[in-house]
Write an enzyme that holds these catalytic residues in place. Structure first.
Site, PDB file in Angstrom:
ATOM      1  N   ASP A  71     -11.331   7.829   6.393  1.00 29.67           N
ATOM      2  CA  ASP A  71     -10.563   6.607   6.672  1.00 29.67           C
ATOM      3  C   ASP A  71      -9.863   6.751   8.018  1.00 29.67           C
ATOM      4  OD1 ASP A  71      -9.137   4.273   6.570  1.00 29.67           O
ATOM      5  OD2 ASP A  71      -7.593   5.076   5.267  1.00 29.67           O
ATOM      6  N   LYS A  88      -6.814   2.780  -2.081  1.00 27.68           N
ATOM      7  CA  LYS A  88      -7.257   3.722  -1.055  1.00 27.68           C
ATOM      8  C   LYS A  88      -8.061   4.832  -1.716  1.00 27.68           C
ATOM      9  CE  LYS A  88      -5.877   6.067   3.145  1.00 27.68           C
ATOM     10  NZ  LYS A  88      -5.002   5.958   4.292  1.00 27.68           N
ATOM     11  N   HIS A  93      -8.529  -6.407   4.762  1.00 24.47           N
ATOM     12  CA  HIS A  93      -8.117  -5.606   5.901  1.00 24.47           C
ATOM     13  C   HIS A  93      -9.407  -5.042   6.488  1.00 24.47           C
ATOM     14  CE1 HIS A  93      -3.579  -4.780   4.967  1.00 24.47           C
ATOM     15  NE2 HIS A  93      -3.870  -6.056   5.081  1.00 24.47           N
ATOM     16  N   TRP A 151       0.856  -1.182   0.000  1.00 25.61           N
ATOM     17  CA  TRP A 151       0.000   0.000   0.000  1.00 25.61           C
ATOM     18  C   TRP A 151       0.886   1.224   0.000  1.00 25.61           C
ATOM     19  CZ3 TRP A 151      -0.160   3.874   3.842  1.00 25.61           C
ATOM     20  CH2 TRP A 151      -1.047   4.914   3.537  1.00 25.61           C
ATOM     21  N   ASP A 194      -9.643  -3.159   1.776  1.00 26.59           N
ATOM     22  CA  ASP A 194      -9.635  -2.565   3.111  1.00 26.59           C
ATOM     23  C   ASP A 194     -10.961  -1.854   3.321  1.00 26.59           C
ATOM     24  OD1 ASP A 194      -9.289  -0.691   5.284  1.00 26.59           O
ATOM     25  OD2 ASP A 194      -7.138  -1.076   5.157  1.00 26.59           O
ATOM     26  N   ASP A 242      -9.803   4.464  10.598  1.00 23.41           N
ATOM     27  CA  ASP A 242      -9.283   3.234  11.199  1.00 23.41           C
ATOM     28  C   ASP A 242      -9.785   3.004  12.611  1.00 23.41           C
ATOM     29  OD1 ASP A 242      -7.389   1.937   9.213  1.00 23.41           O
ATOM     30  OD2 ASP A 242      -6.667   3.992   9.188  1.00 23.41           O
ATOM     31  N   ASP A 280      -7.024  -4.235  10.420  1.00 18.42           N
ATOM     32  CA  ASP A 280      -6.174  -3.076  10.141  1.00 18.42           C
ATOM     33  C   ASP A 280      -6.822  -1.818  10.700  1.00 18.42           C
ATOM     34  OD1 ASP A 280      -4.436  -1.201   9.227  1.00 18.42           O
ATOM     35  OD2 ASP A 280      -4.887  -1.456   7.104  1.00 18.42           O
ATOM     36  N   GLU A 308      -3.144  -2.947  -2.422  1.00 24.77           N
ATOM     37  CA  GLU A 308      -4.210  -2.314  -1.654  1.00 24.77           C
ATOM     38  C   GLU A 308      -4.530  -0.920  -2.164  1.00 24.77           C
ATOM     39  OE1 GLU A 308      -5.083  -0.900   2.978  1.00 24.77           O
ATOM     40  OE2 GLU A 308      -3.335  -2.130   2.496  1.00 24.77           O
ATOM     41  N   HIS A 328     -11.197   1.944   3.548  1.00 24.31           N
ATOM     42  CA  HIS A 328     -10.729   2.773   2.449  1.00 24.31           C
ATOM     43  C   HIS A 328     -11.831   3.151   1.472  1.00 24.31           C
ATOM     44  CE1 HIS A 328      -6.180   1.658   2.892  1.00 24.31           C
ATOM     45  NE2 HIS A 328      -6.718   2.177   3.978  1.00 24.31           N
TER      46      HIS A 328
END
Length: 417
Positions: free
Chosen positions: A292, A226, A284, A185, A257, A294, A324, A224, A260
């Site tokens: 984003d 985003k 993820h 990523w 992910d 997390d 993640d 990955e 994302h």
């Protein structure tokens, strides 16, 4: 007494699911055998052991809860504590900046397998297998562009770094007798509008072609995408569109992910489309909140839908599950436990879905019956099955883990400050 209640509840749940043609013992066995890859960076806020600086380059950890891991020994201690409170099969996902550098600075285009042999030994002792990530952020040469940088010197630096990371992953896979999942990523993008979208993506494609040209049999490369990063809001070079096309054309694993994408998007919709064109998926599992951010994975609609799609597509053998997120606002051990349990519950619920009946209803055009059963399955006693799963493996059941996490904080984490 509590264990007796849990066992009785499980027997009731077992019979209830059996009436719908579902084998709860089989679902538990699948849950036990499905690995979840724990992300090491939750324990120390994505700092690592290279420069001892906070993450930068499109990402940011928020919060300052006491007790984060400050070195490799503390991080390993925390991971071991997490695993002791969970049932199942686990892997450990490392970023390149978590190597054992012996107190000396090793730049990222000089990293070698020897910097991770200690991790390989430790993982073997703890019955873990390793996954890996290249690390393009939080470095003086990160800037806004790495693998897509028109400056050949900077670009070559990151190409060399990523090639070395793939070789480290290959060594990990060989040592553990199971392929290491190596995720790439990059944060590359622009804060404001750019007129060079095609140029940067052409450069990224060429860089990836160069990196992936080396055959390495003991690792699997994942790419990955985003949506955007902090300070890079207008344009992301490695977008979903770019990587979906690249992975499909080059038979590369796509990393999905869940953090994302826009919070209003149902990321699970991408599963069935991607599986038609890419060999495997790397997941993820995270939680976005407005951006984003997390946040810790929860047992919410998005997570449940993601695992439901994997099971409905019969794709557990083509999907690799990892977490993640990096929440520094709460007890970090607790954050791990909440996220893993959310993923496990979501997978278990998917495995307990009366799928054969739902498919039959759909094939026969019985849309009322399908919708009704989808609604009724939401309140089936999955929790009783999950409680039994944990009881069976001698780990905390239901809310019991809260007290153990708090005790670990008192005994260990509080003494780090």
């Amino acid at each position: 007494m509590k264990s007796e209640i849990i066992e009785k509840n499980y027997q009731v749940a077992r019979e209830r699911y059996a009436a719908l043609g579902i084998d709860t013992d089989k679902a538990i066995a699948t849950l036990e055998q499905t690995p979840i890859s724990l992300h090491c960076w939750q324990a120390d806020d994505v700092v690592g052991f290279e420069r001892n600086v906070a993450a930068s380059g499109g990402i940011q950890t928020t919060g300052n809860y006491p007790g984060k891991a400050r070195n490799i020994d503390e991080l390993r201690q925390d991971i071991a504590e997490v695993i002791s409170l969970l049932a199942g099969t686990f892997r450990l996902n490392l970023h390149e900046t978590y190597g054992e550098f012996g107190g000396t600075f090793v730049d990222r285009d000089q990293v070698e397998v020897k910097h991770f042999t200690g991790w390989m030994d430790w993982a073997k002792e703890h019955n873990l297998k390793l996954d890996f990530n290249s690390t393009s952020f939080s470095h003086p040469k990160s800037g806004n562009l790495t693998l897509s940088n028109p400056d050949k010197e900077i670009r070559d630096f990151w190409i060399e770094h990523t090639k070395r990371c793939r070789r480290i992953a290959d060594a990990m896979g060989k040592a553990q007798g199971d392929p290491c999942m190596m995720n790439i990523w990059i944060h590359d993008g622009s804060k404001d509008y750019t007129v060079e979208k095609l140029r940067y993506r052409q450069i990224l494609k060429e860089s990836l072609d160069d990196i992936l040209a080396e055959p390495l049999p003991n690792m699997k490369t994942c790419l990955e995408a985003k949506l955007f990063g902090i300070g890079l809001e207008a344009y992301t070079v490695g977008s979903h569109d770019f990587y979906a096309g690249y992975c499909a054309k080059n038979n590369v694993i796509y990393t999905l992910d869940t953090g994302h994408y826009e919070p209003t998007e149902n990321v699970s919709d991408a599963v069935s489309s991607l599986l038609l064109f890419v060999p495997e998926l790397m997941l993820h599992v995270s939680r976005p909140m407005h951006w984003d951010s997390d946040h810790v994975t929860l047992y919410d609609d998005n997570t449940r839908n993601l695992f439901a799609e994997l099971v409905r597509a019969n794709a557990l053998d083509r999907a690799h599950i990892g977490l993640d997120y990096f929440d520094a606002s709460i007890n970090r051990i607790g954050a791990y436990i909440i996220g893993v349990r959310a993923a496990q519950k979501s997978l278990l619920q998917a495995l307990l879905e009366p799928l054969d009946t739902l498919r039959r209803y759909e094939d026969e055009g019985k849309l009322f019956e399908r919708l009704a059963l989808l609604e009724e399955e939401k309140t089936l006693p999955m929790g009783a099955v999950y409680d039994y799963y944990n009881l069976k493996h001698g780990v905390p059941v239901a809310e019991d883990y809260i007290g153990q996490v708090v005790q670990y904080e008192r005994d260990v984490l509080a003494k780090r400050n």
